[in-house]
Design an enzyme around this catalytic site. Sequence first.
Site, PDB file in Angstrom:
ATOM      1  N   LYS A  69       0.870  -1.192   0.000  1.00 14.45           N
ATOM      2  CA  LYS A  69       0.000   0.000   0.000  1.00 14.45           C
ATOM      3  C   LYS A  69       0.897   1.229   0.000  1.00 14.45           C
ATOM      4  CE  LYS A  69      -3.823   1.962   2.752  1.00 14.45           C
ATOM      5  NZ  LYS A  69      -4.637   1.793   3.969  1.00 14.45           N
ATOM      6  N   SER A 144      -9.567   1.980   3.048  1.00 12.43           N
ATOM      7  CA  SER A 144      -8.651   2.704   2.196  1.00 12.43           C
ATOM      8  C   SER A 144      -7.650   1.797   1.477  1.00 12.43           C
ATOM      9  CB  SER A 144      -7.900   3.762   3.001  1.00 12.43           C
ATOM     10  OG  SER A 144      -7.160   3.169   4.022  1.00 12.43           O
ATOM     11  N   SER A 168      -9.957  -0.150   7.445  1.00 11.85           N
ATOM     12  CA  SER A 168      -9.319  -0.085   6.130  1.00 11.85           C
ATOM     13  C   SER A 168      -8.580  -1.297   5.609  1.00 11.85           C
ATOM     14  CB  SER A 168      -8.376   1.115   6.078  1.00 11.85           C
ATOM     15  OG  SER A 168      -9.143   2.298   6.100  1.00 11.85           O
TER      16      SER A 168
END
Lengths: 328, 100
Positions: A69, A144, A168
């Site tokens: 990420k 996210s 998330s």
Amino acid sequence: MLAKKTLTQVLDLLEKKEITLEELHKDLHAAVAEKNETLNVYLTVNTASAEEAAQRSEAALRGIPIAVKDNYCTKGIRTTASSTVLDTFVPPYDSTVIANLKKAGASILGKTNLDAWAHGSSTETSQYGRTLNPRNTNHLPGGSSGGSAAAVAADMAIAALGTETAGSIRQPAAWCGIVGLKPTYGRCSRYGVVAMASSTDSPGPMTKTVEDAALLLNHMAGHDKYDGTTADVSVPDFTQAIGKSIKGLKIGYVYHSIEGLEESNAHLAKELEVFKKLGATVEKVEAMDPHYAISVYTVVQRGEVSSNLGRYDGIRYGNDRSFFGAEA
Amino acid sequence: MSTITPAQVQHIANLASIPVSDEEKKDLAQAFEETLAVVQNLQSVDTSHVEPTHQVTGLENILREDVVDTDHMLTQEQALANAKQTHEGFVVVPRIIDQD
């Protein structure tokens, strides 16, 4: 197609020398090239992943590349947190979790899309465009950690890293139909991870199987002298828990019936039956009314976020604060 | 219509050091209003019998010895690599004092 395999399967194939590291990287990069334009999963692809991996092929993770990420600092590889404030930022250091994984033999396939600064649950606030859900491109992947979830679901990665402040990791994992594990706060170091809410941010694995998540967590976790909020406890071998009986385990459930979400009651009841059949006891636990919980979260999160975004002055690195998107 | 004025939004924007356009001020005023309502919602909760939770880790005063950790240092070159403007090994900072 090696890209479709799990982490555990690939490790086995590499150990038995049935495949080469080169083949694995080539396959994954091909999958990325094929699907990235449509799905917008990766913001940066590490074309040197195979060369880097070759130097670590003897360690536990054998040079396997993982998707990261884009809020984890990766030395020498652009890190944006999906914000144009950091459009050209190249970290001079690795976050601890990345350093741990590299030491264990992992390499980096690329940096995945997220809601900008991790502020969101759909990947729509990314300043580099939304990511699409590989299971159905008319749907979002969640957020996210939407890019990481989509990467794993689309077989554009063997495994990925995400972070969770409030859902998330688990929410995008659920939306994309993969495994997402949010470790206990303090289990994995936040050093080098772009901070959202410092008192809840939790780095964690996003994988195709539970076994893969356990394996990855083994190497991610650990006390870190650079993160004073990490727990000073040893890291157990999480893979040992797999296959064990859960007889006698007590599982608590909350929010069994939320106004407006009655549709999920039947699903929750079904899941609880599974646990009961496996021998666990299941018990309702009282938790704060979600209306209040959300208010509490709003206060805490926004207070911490505004403090954490204060460092982006565009002077020492990054662009100035006029680059912040509407959400920020 | 929001009870929060553009001037108030500008004040917050100044404190946050984030430039906002007039158009953005309208949207933000509305957003501020909604956020305040979300927070106001908490006033109805009686916390007089509740112990404050100020942390969950149980950790206290994590300190370290004041020694140089070379693993944790950047070279001057690394430290300057991402800066927009540098000058002879320094990071150039916008002027903050008007008179010399």
